[in-house]
Motif scaffolding. Structure first.
Motif, mmCIF file in Angstrom:
data_model
loop_
_atom_site.group_PDB
_atom_site.id
_atom_site.type_symbol
_atom_site.label_atom_id
_atom_site.label_comp_id
_atom_site.label_asym_id
_atom_site.label_seq_id
_atom_site.Cartn_x
_atom_site.Cartn_y
_atom_site.Cartn_z
ATOM 1 N N VAL A 1 0.841 -1.206 0.000
ATOM 2 C CA VAL A 1 0.000 0.000 0.000
ATOM 3 C C VAL A 1 0.874 1.252 0.000
ATOM 4 C CG1 VAL A 1 -1.639 1.347 1.369
ATOM 5 C CG2 VAL A 1 -1.975 -1.119 1.073
ATOM 6 N N ALA A 2 1.944 1.235 0.813
ATOM 7 C CA ALA A 2 2.845 2.398 0.860
ATOM 8 C C ALA A 2 3.511 2.614 -0.488
ATOM 9 C CB ALA A 2 3.888 2.183 1.951
ATOM 10 N N ALA A 3 3.907 1.529 -1.156
ATOM 11 C CA ALA A 3 4.533 1.659 -2.483
ATOM 12 C C ALA A 3 3.548 2.239 -3.485
ATOM 13 C CB ALA A 3 5.040 0.292 -2.941
ATOM 14 N N GLY A 4 2.291 1.801 -3.438
ATOM 15 C CA GLY A 4 1.275 2.346 -4.355
ATOM 16 C C GLY A 4 1.045 3.832 -4.113
ATOM 17 N N LEU B 1 4.089 10.311 -7.050
ATOM 18 C CA LEU B 1 5.003 10.611 -8.148
ATOM 19 C C LEU B 1 4.226 10.936 -9.413
ATOM 20 C CD1 LEU B 1 7.892 10.694 -9.300
ATOM 21 C CD2 LEU B 1 7.690 8.231 -9.690
ATOM 22 N N GLN B 2 3.130 10.209 -9.632
ATOM 23 C CA GLN B 2 2.330 10.431 -10.841
ATOM 24 C C GLN B 2 1.742 11.847 -10.850
ATOM 25 O OE1 GLN B 2 -1.125 7.933 -11.164
ATOM 26 N NE2 GLN B 2 -1.114 7.995 -13.428
ATOM 27 N N ARG B 3 1.335 12.341 -9.685
ATOM 28 C CA ARG B 3 0.738 13.677 -9.645
ATOM 29 C C ARG B 3 1.760 14.765 -9.946
ATOM 30 N NH1 ARG B 3 -2.356 11.388 -5.342
ATOM 31 N NH2 ARG B 3 -0.809 12.102 -3.815
ATOM 32 N N ARG B 4 3.034 14.525 -9.761
ATOM 33 C CA ARG B 4 4.051 15.545 -10.046
ATOM 34 C C ARG B 4 4.474 15.565 -11.504
ATOM 35 N NH1 ARG B 4 6.197 13.690 -5.004
ATOM 36 N NH2 ARG B 4 7.826 12.519 -6.104
ATOM 37 N N LEU B 5 4.033 14.559 -12.251
ATOM 38 C CA LEU B 5 4.380 14.513 -13.673
ATOM 39 C C LEU B 5 3.430 15.411 -14.486
ATOM 40 C CD1 LEU B 5 5.038 10.681 -14.191
ATOM 41 C CD2 LEU B 5 6.745 12.519 -14.074
ATOM 42 N N PRO B 6 3.919 15.941 -15.605
ATOM 43 C CA PRO B 6 3.017 16.712 -16.482
ATOM 44 C C PRO B 6 1.862 15.842 -16.944
ATOM 45 C CG PRO B 6 5.308 17.042 -17.116
ATOM 46 C CD PRO B 6 5.296 15.938 -16.119
ATOM 47 N N HIS C 1 2.141 8.210 -17.402
ATOM 48 C CA HIS C 1 0.908 8.044 -16.627
ATOM 49 C C HIS C 1 0.311 6.653 -16.835
ATOM 50 C CE1 HIS C 1 0.292 11.982 -14.784
ATOM 51 N NE2 HIS C 1 0.776 12.560 -15.918
ATOM 52 N N ALA C 2 0.281 6.233 -18.067
ATOM 53 C CA ALA C 2 -0.322 4.913 -18.353
ATOM 54 C C ALA C 2 0.473 3.794 -17.680
ATOM 55 C CB ALA C 2 -0.394 4.691 -19.867
ATOM 56 N N ASP C 3 1.813 3.894 -17.685
ATOM 57 C CA ASP C 3 2.635 2.862 -17.042
ATOM 58 C C ASP C 3 2.428 2.853 -15.529
ATOM 59 O OD1 ASP C 3 3.654 2.130 -19.484
ATOM 60 O OD2 ASP C 3 5.401 3.470 -19.313
ATOM 61 N N LEU C 4 2.318 4.043 -14.938
ATOM 62 C CA LEU C 4 2.116 4.096 -13.499
ATOM 63 C C LEU C 4 0.744 3.554 -13.119
ATOM 64 C CD1 LEU C 4 3.724 7.558 -12.647
ATOM 65 C CD2 LEU C 4 4.583 5.285 -12.065
ATOM 66 N N ASP C 5 -0.304 3.861 -13.937
ATOM 67 C CA ASP C 5 -1.633 3.302 -13.646
ATOM 68 C C ASP C 5 -1.603 1.779 -13.673
ATOM 69 O OD1 ASP C 5 -2.792 5.760 -13.304
ATOM 70 O OD2 ASP C 5 -3.460 5.946 -15.403
ATOM 71 N N ALA C 6 -0.858 1.232 -14.629
ATOM 72 C CA ALA C 6 -0.785 -0.238 -14.724
ATOM 73 C C ALA C 6 -0.076 -0.834 -13.514
ATOM 74 C CB ALA C 6 -0.061 -0.644 -16.013
ATOM 75 N N VAL C 7 0.981 -0.160 -13.063
ATOM 76 C CA VAL C 7 1.712 -0.671 -11.898
ATOM 77 C C VAL C 7 0.838 -0.604 -10.648
ATOM 78 C CG1 VAL C 7 3.670 -0.252 -10.373
ATOM 79 C CG2 VAL C 7 3.962 -0.090 -12.850
ATOM 80 N N VAL C 8 0.113 0.540 -10.488
ATOM 81 C CA VAL C 8 -0.737 0.668 -9.305
ATOM 82 C C VAL C 8 -1.845 -0.375 -9.331
ATOM 83 C CG1 VAL C 8 -2.374 2.197 -8.145
ATOM 84 C CG2 VAL C 8 -0.192 3.099 -8.946
ATOM 85 N N GLU C 9 -2.433 -0.626 -10.524
ATOM 86 C CA GLU C 9 -3.467 -1.666 -10.612
ATOM 87 C C GLU C 9 -2.898 -3.043 -10.243
ATOM 88 O OE1 GLU C 9 -5.105 -1.521 -14.478
ATOM 89 O OE2 GLU C 9 -6.152 0.390 -14.152
ATOM 90 N N THR C 10 -1.665 -3.304 -10.648
ATOM 91 C CA THR C 10 -1.033 -4.588 -10.288
ATOM 92 C C THR C 10 -0.838 -4.692 -8.779
ATOM 93 O OG1 THR C 10 0.118 -4.658 -12.416
ATOM 94 C CG2 THR C 10 0.997 -6.040 -10.619
ATOM 95 N N LEU C 11 -0.427 -3.559 -8.184
ATOM 96 C CA LEU C 11 -0.260 -3.576 -6.731
ATOM 97 C C LEU C 11 -1.590 -3.778 -6.023
ATOM 98 C CD1 LEU C 11 2.348 -0.700 -6.228
ATOM 99 C CD2 LEU C 11 2.737 -3.150 -6.095
ATOM 100 N N GLU C 12 -2.663 -3.151 -6.507
ATOM 101 C CA GLU C 12 -3.976 -3.345 -5.898
ATOM 102 C C GLU C 12 -4.427 -4.803 -6.035
ATOM 103 O OE1 GLU C 12 -6.378 -0.508 -7.868
ATOM 104 O OE2 GLU C 12 -5.806 1.173 -6.554
#
Length: 660
Positions: free
Chosen positions: A490-493, A499-504, A510-521
């Motif tokens: 949960v902390a990693a997600g 980090l995603q919110r600081r990106l333009p 963004h798409a890669d981070l969404d996929a990683v977060v979904e994998t963590l969930e």
């Protein structure tokens, strides 16, 4: 009011008669110049003094009963008879004593009074004459028989060519003599029956006192009859009657002294029974032998006497052992009825255990009943027990009662238990040893069954401890997954989202981070599912809440009924997984349209859990569920006929739930 001491005056008469008779015999020997016979006379008087001295001892120690006086007469009466004989026989010497001629006639039949003390002893031992007219008649009949036999023998006797009052032809005199001897033996048997009647009717103490005298007294008529036969065939008097005199003057006084003063010193019941059994067997075998010899001789003549003897010996050999067994059993029932009844009770119980009609654990009640000892203990020493550690049949630690006689039970060199007597005596201790040997089968089966039950209980407790440990391990693993790995993911997600919110907004990451977060969930959901499989967290709210969560999303109607039952953690976890497995099988394999789950507690405190469906049936007992239920001391039953649905029932007794 003072208590009068028992009188010892009855002892004066036999002691006085013995002293007078001994003095008379010495005087007769000296006056007749028979100094060379003084040594023989001393031996005779010493033998006669034995019952007199023992009678004095018994009379002094137990003056309340006439046994001492009767025992003294056993020696005093023969001493008087011998003195009378020496006086009468002086008529045949050059220097006869005054009145020797008359005394000679009198002494010819005086030998019957040798038995006077023996008859009196049989009638009064151990506590006086038996009540009733019959025994008074026996006593007076014995006296009358002695008087008549004495008179007849002295009257009819022809000796040394001198004819006395009546002279009879040889055959007639023989017939009269045989008749007199038969009457005497019958009177002796009647007198002796007093001891047997006392034995049959008496309590344990009386029986203990009677065993030795019975053994000695029973031999007297037999040895006397044997002496008559031996004398008739020409044996010297000293040879013919030595056994009779030893039995009457030594064996009987010693037996009476032991019975009165130390009645528990020896155990003679079996010796008595065996002796009588062999005596009766020998007499019956001799009768068979004589009957066959006589029959063959009558049938084929004297020339075939050898054939008759051979046939008689063969038949006698065939019947000897079976005859002895039957006679021994019969005599045992008479001479030691207590032991016979004890043996019969124990043997009957052993047979019932063999047939399966009695439980071997009933051996304690049988031992108490057979030995008439309600406080008797039967203790078992289990394997790996410490020194002096025993348990009873209920597997409860027990201590041998203090002061009780102990009969150790051994298998080889290993002590496996003991019998402790509440009522101790040497007699009862010997009976207990015999009984322990006869009841060895139920004793050993009882011990082995107790050991098996103890081992099974240890296995149940071990499985219960393992189940508790497994539940604790599941709980700990659930905590570790929830507080450890799940929190890290949960902390990693959360860091990735930051980090995603600081990106333009137009960044391609963004798409890669969404996929990683979904994998963590997805990993978190999988960890939660695993944690729930290890131990459902709803069990923290009780078994009912956990089961309601289990069937909340059921695809078919489920009727759930859970009583308000407080169960320990390990039991709740076990029941949850058993119900979950049965519920899953009903959904996957049973093709059921409805499922019912019931959890209830009986009035006796037994917990019953039932999972039933209306499916196709044919299910088998799930191995994992059986092991789970067994680990908490319960039972599982599955009823699943083809086409009739499935019913799984779990039963757990309150004794297996308490304290966990």
């Amino acid at each position: 009011m003072s208590v009068q001491e028992p009188s010892r005056r009855p002892m004066v008469a036999p002691v006085g008669v013995f002293a007078a008779a001994a003095s008379l015999q010495v005087a007769l020997s000296v006056s007749a110049g028979l100094d060379d016979r003084l040594g023989e006379l001393a031996v005779t008087l010493t033998a006669l003094a034995v019952p007199v001295l023992i009678g004095c001892l018994v009379g002094w120690r137990a003056p309340q009963v006439p046994v001492g006086a009767a025992l003294a007469w056993v020696g005093a009466a023969p001493a008087a008879v011998f003195a009378l004989g020496m006086w009468g026989e002086s008529a045949l010497t050059p220097h006869p004593w005054p009145g020797a001629g008359v005394v000679y006639v009198v002494q010819l039949g005086a030998w019957v009074w040798n038995l006077a003390g023996f008859a009196a002893l049989c009638l009064v031992f151990p506590s006086g004459m038996l009540p009733g007219r019959w025994w008074r008649r026996v006593a007076w009949g014995a006296v009358a028989t002695g008087v008549l036999a004495h008179a007849a023998i002295s009257w009819l006797r022809t000796d040394d060519g001198h004819a006395w009052l009546v002279g009879l032809p040889g055959p007639a005199q023989t017939a009269v003599t045989v008749l007199l001897f038969g009457v005497l033996l019958a009177v002796l048997a009647a007198v002796l029956s007093s001891l047997f009647v006392r034995y049959r009717r008496g309590d344990e103490m009386t029986r203990l006192q009677l065993r030795w005298p019975l053994l000695g007294a029973a031999t007297v008529p037999v040895l006397l009859g044997g002496g008559w036969v031996a004398e008739a065939y020409g044996a010297p008097v000293i040879v013919a009657y030595t056994g009779f005199l030893l039995a009457m003057l030594v064996a009987i006084p010693a037996a009476v002294a032991v019975a009165v003063l130390r009645h528990e010193l020896f155990d003679v019941d079996r010796l008595l029974g065996s002796s009588l059994a062999w005596l009766l067997t020998s007499l019956l075998s001799a009768a068979v032998f004589a009957a066959i010899v006589y029959s063959v001789a009558e049938a084929v003549g004297a020339a075939a006497s050898g054939l008759g003897t051979t046939a008689a010996a063969f038949v006698t050999a065939l019947v000897l052992l079976p005859l002895h067994r039957r006679v021994n059993a019969l005599v045992g029932r008479i001479t030691d009825r207590e032991r016979y009844l004890v043996d019969a009770r124990v043997q009957r119980f052993v047979a019932q255990v063999r047939d399966g009609t009695a439980e071997p654990e009933g051996v304690l009640d049988v031992l108490r009943e057979a030995l008439a000892d309600p406080r008797l203990q039967f203790l078992i020493r289990l394997p790996n027990s410490g020194p002096g550690e025993y348990v009873d049949l209920a597997d409860v630690s027990a201590v041998p009662m203090p002061g009780g006689a102990r009969v150790p039970l051994r298998t080889g060199d290993t002590e496996v238990g003991m019998i402790v007597l509440g009522t101790s005596s040497l007699r009862r201790l010997r009976l207990a040893k015999d009984v322990s040997r006869q009841a060895r089968l139920p004793i050993e089966v009882t011990r082995l069954r107790l050991e098996v039950r103890t081992a099974l209980e240890e296995v149940r407790q071990s499985r219960a401890r393992l189940a508790v440990a497994a539940v604790e391990e599941r709980r700990q693993l659930e905590r570790d997954l929830h507080d450890g790995a799940q929190q890290h993911i949960v902390a990693a997600g959360m860091r990735l989202r930051s980090l995603q919110r600081r990106l333009p907004a137009t960044a391609g990451e963004h798409a890669d981070l969404d996929a990683v977060v979904e994998t963590l969930e997805g990993a978190i959901a999988e960890l939660r599912r695993l944690a729930h499989g290890i131990r459902p967290n709803r069990l923290d709210d009780g078994l009912a809440a956990a089961l309601q969560t289990l069937v909340a999303d059921a695809p078919i109607p489920v009727r759930l009924t859970v009583a308000d039952v407080a169960v320990p953690e390990v039991l709740a976890t076990t029941l949850y997984f058993v119900v979950a497995e049965a519920y899953a099988n009903a959904l996957k394999h049973a093709k059921a349209s409805t499922v019912s789950i019931d959890v209830a507690e009986t009035a006796e405190g037994t917990l019953r859990v039932q999972v039933a469906d209306d499916g196709i049936g044919g299910a088998t007992e799930p191995t994992s569920a059986r092991d789970r239920v067994a680990s908490v001391g319960g039972e599982i039953h599955v009823h699943s006929p083809h086409g009739g649905g499935t019913r799984l029932e779990v039963v757990i007794a309150d004794a297996h739930r308490g304290g966990r």
